[in-house]
Design a protein around this motif. Sequence first.
Motif: not given
Length: 175
Positions: A46-51
């Motif tokens: 998920l984008w919210e987890d991708v750094r």
Amino acid sequence: MAMVGLFWIAEGDVYVGAKPSGPARGVRLTPEGVVALGEGQAGLHLWEDVRALTLADVPVKSLRRQVGAVKDLALGMVVNLALPAGPGMSEEAPAMMTVGVDTLDGRHELTAYTAAAVGCLPAEADHSRALLSRLTEGAATMATTLAAMSEWGRAWEGGSPRRAEREELLRRWVG
């Protein structure tokens, strides 16, 4: 469908590298996240987890690579004419590149086939890396950028655009 930098854009779908088929490995970018496709790497980040998103093993176009591709093509034609195809004969697979996905729970290394037979131009590889980095700057930036890429893909007719247009598209999407 078209290749722009290291991205394969088929209608509204955006892939890093070539669009995979069957069990082949690939990486798709969706509004929800980074989707790992193919044998041994299925999953969604998920984008919210991708750094961070990074690329390694990117084949960059060079004179040596182009000469090698022509030599391999010529040799392959001679072999195909001289020897009948048998069960042990198979074509060499395209080059693979590594897509690094840094998330809250660690680093994930995904693989994707490259779509450019002799490699990507250095400027396009640099712009593609910058674009992947841009996608991790926040939800609004990611959504706007992916929407622009998808919209272009739905409107585009024909094969891959010429070099100048590909570079202009990448620069525009990077912002």
